[in-house]
Motif scaffolding. Structure first.
Motif, PDB file in Angstrom:
ATOM      1  N   MET A 176     -13.157  77.292  -4.892  1.00  0.00           N
ATOM      2  CA  MET A 176     -13.982  78.408  -4.452  1.00  0.00           C
ATOM      3  C   MET A 176     -14.160  79.413  -5.599  1.00  0.00           C
ATOM      4  SD  MET A 176     -14.526  77.450  -1.332  1.00  0.00           S
ATOM      5  CE  MET A 176     -14.759  78.563   0.057  1.00  0.00           C
ATOM      6  N   ARG A 177     -13.127  79.577  -6.408  1.00  0.00           N
ATOM      7  CA  ARG A 177     -13.222  80.487  -7.546  1.00  0.00           C
ATOM      8  C   ARG A 177     -14.259  80.002  -8.548  1.00  0.00           C
ATOM      9  NH1 ARG A 177     -11.574  80.345 -12.482  1.00  0.00           N
ATOM     10  NH2 ARG A 177     -10.363  78.432 -12.129  1.00  0.00           N
ATOM     11  N   ARG A 178     -14.246  78.702  -8.859  1.00  0.00           N
ATOM     12  CA  ARG A 178     -15.202  78.161  -9.827  1.00  0.00           C
ATOM     13  C   ARG A 178     -16.632  78.275  -9.313  1.00  0.00           C
ATOM     14  NH1 ARG A 178     -17.211  77.426 -13.030  1.00  0.00           N
ATOM     15  NH2 ARG A 178     -17.587  75.279 -13.708  1.00  0.00           N
ATOM     16  N   VAL A 179     -16.823  78.032  -8.013  1.00  0.00           N
ATOM     17  CA  VAL A 179     -18.166  78.169  -7.447  1.00  0.00           C
ATOM     18  C   VAL A 179     -18.612  79.629  -7.519  1.00  0.00           C
ATOM     19  CG1 VAL A 179     -19.574  77.903  -5.371  1.00  0.00           C
ATOM     20  CG2 VAL A 179     -17.888  76.158  -5.957  1.00  0.00           C
ATOM     21  N   GLY A 180     -17.676  80.551  -7.251  1.00  0.00           N
ATOM     22  CA  GLY A 180     -18.008  81.960  -7.365  1.00  0.00           C
ATOM     23  C   GLY A 180     -18.415  82.330  -8.783  1.00  0.00           C
ATOM     24  N   GLU A 181     -17.695  81.789  -9.764  1.00  0.00           N
ATOM     25  CA  GLU A 181     -18.046  82.039 -11.159  1.00  0.00           C
ATOM     26  C   GLU A 181     -19.435  81.489 -11.475  1.00  0.00           C
ATOM     27  OE1 GLU A 181     -14.962  80.181 -13.364  1.00  0.00           O
ATOM     28  OE2 GLU A 181     -13.475  81.779 -12.990  1.00  0.00           O
TER      29      GLU A 181
ATOM     30  N   LEU B  22     -21.870  81.282  -9.546  1.00  0.00           N
ATOM     31  CA  LEU B  22     -22.863  82.129  -8.902  1.00  0.00           C
ATOM     32  C   LEU B  22     -22.806  83.579  -9.394  1.00  0.00           C
ATOM     33  CD1 LEU B  22     -22.487  80.745  -5.278  1.00  0.00           C
ATOM     34  CD2 LEU B  22     -24.556  80.617  -6.676  1.00  0.00           C
ATOM     35  N   GLY B  23     -21.860  83.860 -10.288  1.00  0.00           N
ATOM     36  CA  GLY B  23     -21.729  85.213 -10.794  1.00  0.00           C
ATOM     37  C   GLY B  23     -21.137  86.177  -9.801  1.00  0.00           C
ATOM     38  N   THR B  24     -20.272  85.665  -8.925  1.00  0.00           N
ATOM     39  CA  THR B  24     -19.635  86.505  -7.919  1.00  0.00           C
ATOM     40  C   THR B  24     -18.183  86.052  -7.771  1.00  0.00           C
ATOM     41  OG1 THR B  24     -19.816  87.345  -5.655  1.00  0.00           O
ATOM     42  CG2 THR B  24     -20.293  85.017  -5.990  1.00  0.00           C
ATOM     43  N   GLY B  25     -17.470  86.626  -6.834  1.00  0.00           N
ATOM     44  CA  GLY B  25     -16.084  86.260  -6.617  1.00  0.00           C
ATOM     45  C   GLY B  25     -15.920  85.292  -5.463  1.00  0.00           C
ATOM     46  N   ALA B  26     -14.731  84.699  -5.397  1.00  0.00           N
ATOM     47  CA  ALA B  26     -14.458  83.741  -4.325  1.00  0.00           C
ATOM     48  C   ALA B  26     -14.568  84.392  -2.954  1.00  0.00           C
ATOM     49  CB  ALA B  26     -13.072  83.126  -4.512  1.00  0.00           C
ATOM     50  N   ALA B  27     -14.242  85.671  -2.866  1.00  0.00           N
ATOM     51  CA  ALA B  27     -14.286  86.356  -1.569  1.00  0.00           C
ATOM     52  C   ALA B  27     -15.675  86.309  -0.964  1.00  0.00           C
ATOM     53  CB  ALA B  27     -13.827  87.802  -1.732  1.00  0.00           C
ATOM     54  N   SER B  28     -16.706  86.386  -1.814  1.00  0.00           N
ATOM     55  CA  SER B  28     -18.075  86.323  -1.301  1.00  0.00           C
ATOM     56  C   SER B  28     -18.393  84.947  -0.734  1.00  0.00           C
ATOM     57  CB  SER B  28     -19.065  86.656  -2.425  1.00  0.00           C
ATOM     58  OG  SER B  28     -18.872  87.965  -2.898  1.00  0.00           O
ATOM     59  N   ILE B  29     -17.803  83.913  -1.324  1.00  0.00           N
ATOM     60  CA  ILE B  29     -18.024  82.544  -0.840  1.00  0.00           C
ATOM     61  C   ILE B  29     -17.473  82.392   0.572  1.00  0.00           C
ATOM     62  CG2 ILE B  29     -17.666  80.103  -1.322  1.00  0.00           C
ATOM     63  CD1 ILE B  29     -19.294  81.566  -3.444  1.00  0.00           C
ATOM     64  N   TYR B  30     -16.326  83.035   0.834  1.00  0.00           N
ATOM     65  CA  TYR B  30     -15.671  82.874   2.133  1.00  0.00           C
ATOM     66  C   TYR B  30     -16.461  83.506   3.282  1.00  0.00           C
ATOM     67  CZ  TYR B  30     -11.484  80.969  -0.080  1.00  0.00           C
ATOM     68  OH  TYR B  30     -10.611  80.169  -0.767  1.00  0.00           O
ATOM     69  N   TRP B  31     -17.459  84.324   2.979  1.00  0.00           N
ATOM     70  CA  TRP B  31     -18.314  84.826   4.052  1.00  0.00           C
ATOM     71  C   TRP B  31     -19.141  83.698   4.666  1.00  0.00           C
ATOM     72  CZ3 TRP B  31     -18.418  89.457   6.404  1.00  0.00           C
ATOM     73  CH2 TRP B  31     -17.789  90.526   5.774  1.00  0.00           C
TER      74      TRP B  31
END
Length: 247
Positions: A55-60, A62-71
């Protein structure tokens, strides 16, 4: 008899999503979309493989953090399922033609294989997974529309999708690995099979007469030949269930 659906069979736009696909919290608060997350995850997958996907790598990506992915995505396991669903959605289904059911199933298997080989480690992700969204219903309906008119029983059709997916997924996964070296050193495919052949021929003929006699057949045939053989074997078995001539 149920009316045969007309139009593109791969279209799932008008099929409702299952309730468990709903994000755990309202996505309206986040600027991302689930589709964008899956697209980014595929880029990470191609670059880093399944083991490097997080999730961290996907956030990177997308230029965002993993926390945004968890939404939008609960965890990595759901993300892998969504990647699998995206890949399955890419399969194209022609209008079912019972008169050409064997040809269409053969083409469908080839389409599945190509799709599973379209991204790194997708075949690996597919093992043990089944579609859980609209594509599950579309694929199932397509199989029944194709095979029911030739008399193949419901139970056989219901099991067929799983059998095809297991064979094609496992074959594509093996393709992604390449030949494993049993010596601990890198070997070309030619060296690998030459060593195996030489080993078989070194075995006592009185104990392994058939294995020695057919050693060239055992190690012959490329990937295309062996994939086609497996599909042909399944189609021949399936044909034994058909009790009506195709129109």
């Amino acid at each position: 008899m149920a009316e045969v659906r007309e139009g593109p069979w791969e279209n799932t736009a008008d099929v409702p999503e299952p309730p468990w696909r709903t994000a755990p919290r309202s996505a309206a608060r986040a600027p991302l979309t689930r589709d964008a997350i899956v697209t980014a995850a595929l880029r990470v997958l191609d670059a880093d493989g399944m083991d490097g996907l997080s999730m961290r790598r996907v956030g990177e990506e997308l230029g965002t953090g993993a926390a945004s992915i968890y939404w939008h995505v609960r965890n990595k396991d759901q993300l892998l399922q969504l990647i699998f669903e995206r890949i399955v959605d890419a399969t194209e289904l022609p209008a079912p033609d019972p008169a050409r059911w064997q040809e269409q199933l053969e083409a469908f298997a080839g389409e599945m294989r190509a799709v599973l080989n379209s991204h790194r480690d997708v075949a690996r992700i597919s093992l043990g997974r089944v579609p859980t969204g609209p594509k599950l219903a579309v694929l199932t309906e397509w199989l029944f529309a194709l095979l029911k008119p030739v008399g193949i029983p419901d139970r056989v059709i219901a099991y067929l999708g799983d059998l095809f997916a297991l064979y094609v997924g496992a074959f594509a996964f093996e393709e992604s690995l390449g030949p494993s070296s049993f010596t601990g050193t890198d070997l070309s495919p030619e060296q690998f099979f030459t060593m195996l052949r030489d080993y078989v021929l070194s075995l006592p003929e009185d104990r392994f007469p058939h294995t020695r006699r057919t050693v060239d057949l055992i190690f012959s045939g490329g990937r295309e030949d062996r994939f086609a053989f497996g599909i042909d074997l399944m189609l021949r078995g399936l044909a034994t269930y058909a009790d009506k001539p195709a129109d």
